[in-house]
Design an enzyme around this catalytic site. Structure first.
Site, PDB file in Angstrom:
ATOM      1  N   GLY A   1       0.830  -1.211   0.000  1.00 16.71           N
ATOM      2  CA  GLY A   1       0.000   0.000   0.000  1.00 16.71           C
ATOM      3  C   GLY A   1       0.861   1.256   0.000  1.00 16.71           C
TER       4      GLY A   1
ATOM      5  N   ASP B   1       5.323  -9.318   6.789  1.00 16.56           N
ATOM      6  CA  ASP B   1       4.689 -10.356   5.960  1.00 16.56           C
ATOM      7  C   ASP B   1       5.627 -11.014   4.944  1.00 16.56           C
ATOM      8  OD1 ASP B   1       2.360  -9.905   7.286  1.00 16.56           O
ATOM      9  OD2 ASP B   1       1.405  -8.762   5.688  1.00 16.56           O
TER      10      ASP B   1
ATOM     11  N   ALA C   1       6.299 -28.326  13.145  1.00 13.66           N
ATOM     12  CA  ALA C   1       4.840 -28.529  13.183  1.00 13.66           C
ATOM     13  C   ALA C   1       4.429 -29.700  12.287  1.00 13.66           C
ATOM     14  CB  ALA C   1       4.141 -27.254  12.718  1.00 13.66           C
ATOM     15  N   GLU C   2       3.208 -30.197  12.516  1.00 14.71           N
ATOM     16  CA  GLU C   2       2.697 -31.323  11.731  1.00 14.71           C
ATOM     17  C   GLU C   2       2.121 -30.861  10.393  1.00 14.71           C
ATOM     18  OE1 GLU C   2       2.842 -31.650  15.041  1.00 14.71           O
ATOM     19  OE2 GLU C   2       4.054 -33.442  14.687  1.00 14.71           O
TER      20      GLU C   2
HETATM   21  O1  F6P Z   1       0.789  -6.392   7.107  1.00 13.00           O
HETATM   22  C1  F6P Z   1       1.267  -6.687   8.377  1.00 13.00           C
HETATM   23  C2  F6P Z   1       0.204  -7.291   9.235  1.00 13.00           C
HETATM   24  O2  F6P Z   1       0.739  -7.544  10.506  1.00 13.00           O
HETATM   25  C3  F6P Z   1      -0.472  -8.552   8.673  1.00 13.00           C
HETATM   26  O3  F6P Z   1       0.276  -9.733   8.872  1.00 13.00           O
HETATM   27  C4  F6P Z   1      -1.768  -8.543   9.414  1.00 13.00           C
HETATM   28  O4  F6P Z   1      -2.736  -9.229   8.685  1.00 13.00           O
HETATM   29  C5  F6P Z   1      -2.094  -7.072   9.491  1.00 13.00           C
HETATM   30  O5  F6P Z   1      -0.871  -6.376   9.395  1.00 13.00           O
HETATM   31  C6  F6P Z   1      -2.798  -6.652  10.760  1.00 13.00           C
HETATM   32  O6  F6P Z   1      -3.110  -5.302  10.638  1.00 13.00           O
HETATM   33  P1  F6P Z   1      -3.553  -4.386  11.856  1.00 13.00           P
HETATM   34  O7  F6P Z   1      -2.342  -4.114  12.696  1.00 13.00           O
HETATM   35  O8  F6P Z   1      -4.061  -3.161  11.180  1.00 13.00           O
HETATM   36  O9  F6P Z   1      -4.571  -5.151  12.618  1.00 13.00           O
END
Ligand code: F6P
Length: 328
Positions: free
Chosen positions: A110, A134, A193-194
């Site tokens: 973004g 991410d 993990a499985e």
């Molecule tokens: O993009 C980073 C992140 O931590 C994602 O992994 C998660 O889905 C999102 O931001 C959570 O966003 P917010 O902090 O706005 O809840």
């Protein structure tokens, strides 16, 4: 990348979700700019700071003692105002008033989309740094904050394993990643993990059940890592589906959540942020813009915004196989 003239005054902001290492990147940008003879203005609260003119000058001493801190000293936001034409016009006029000629923007998809539009509409030049836990951006092997986030998550899963094995329980552990399974996949392999569930891939519940039972049908406790954006709707939903099939299993769900976003950055994130912060200023000095600096195969690389923001970085498919073999 596109070319223009060397700026003398640059702006700096962090936008979108914070990530550990953003402060180290801010420090690197400010200090490299100082060495290169550029003035720096920091905008507060992401693009909102640009739209509302909330800013402060940044010199080398203003960024002392932050390399080890999580979060961002410039604060951050997901700005709604900036994603309107009117907001961007305001931002451009504020940059003009301050004499800021180019920006370094630290964030994710973004953030770069916003910078790209600002350039097309108002000619404001930007260079981006990948700041997101991410690790979903093309143009870099690792984004700033990813290493810290996965280490935090794995430490939490290791703790869960202690209690899971003591009680012979099945745990579903949800990690972050609305659109990307990178965190989940690496954590699943690293935590032994499985099974893993990610947004990029639909899994059959039978395979999940098989993995929980183990190849000899004798697994007492299991860990399943679930990315928050996985296709069924998250860890609680998956746990319910499995409960219907294995009513005698003692099941628990843990959502690690924003714990993954905080904390002191790892060495890897600090070094990455420092290198990329310097690379961003160097790029602007060379007259480059509209690109994201990243590291690919140990080399600093520049990727045009248009490419970096197109879709998501692909997951390493071989890791699913590795996970399956090792979860036997
Ligand atoms: O993009 C980073 C992140 O931590 C994602 O992994 C998660 O889905 C999102 O931001 C959570 O966003 P917010 O902090 O706005 O809840």
């Amino acid at each position: 990348m596109s070319h223009g003239v060397k700026p003398h005054h640059i702006g700096l902001l962090t936008s979108g979700g914070d990530s550990p290492g953003m402060n180290a990147a801010i420090r690197a940008v400010v200090r490299c700019a100082h060495v290169q003879g550029l003035k720096v203005t920091g905008f507060l609260g992401g693009y909102d700071g640009l739209v509302n003119g909330r800013s402060r000058p940044l010199g080398p001493r203003d960024v002392s003692n932050i390399i080890q801190r999580g979060g961002t000293m410039l604060r951050t936001a997901r700005s709604a105002a900036f994603f309107t034409e009117e907001g961007r016009a305001k931002a451009a006029s504020i940059l003009g008033e301050l004499g800021v000629e180019a920006l370094v923007v630290i964030g994710g998809n973004g953030t770069f989309t916003g910078a790209d539009i600002l350039h097309r509409e108002h000619g404001v030049r930007s260079v981006g740094l990948p700041g997101t836990i991410d690790n979903d951006l093309k143009g870099t092997d690792r984004s700033i904050g990813y290493d810290t986030a996965i280490n935090t998550a794995v430490e939490a899963i290791d703790r869960i394993r202690d209690t899971a094995s003591s009680h012979d329980r099945l745990f579903f552990v949800e990690v972050m990643g609305r659109d990307s399974g990178a965190i989940a996949l690496d954590c699943a392999v690293a935590a032994g993990a499985e099974f893993v569930l990610v947004p990029e891939r639909e899994e059959h519940i039978d395979q999940l059940i098989e993995a929980i039972k183990g190849s000899d049908g004798a697994k007492a406790s299991s860990i399943v890592v679930v990315a928050e954006g996985e296709t069924e709707g998250g860890a609680f939903r998956i746990a319910d589906l499995v409960k219907d099939r294995l009513p005698n299993k003692d099941i628990r769900v843990t959502v690690i959540g924003h714990v993954q976003r905080g904390g002191s950055p790892t060495v890897q994130d600090r070094v990455l942020s420092s290198r990329l912060g310097v690379a961003a200023v160097d790029a602007l000095v060379r007259g480059e813009h509209s690109c994201m600096m990243g590291m690919i195969g140990g080399q600093v690389t520049s990727t045009p915004f248009a490419e970096a923001i197109q879709g998501h970085r692909e997951l390493d498919r071989d890791l699913f196989r590795v996970l399956r073999i090792l979860a036997t």
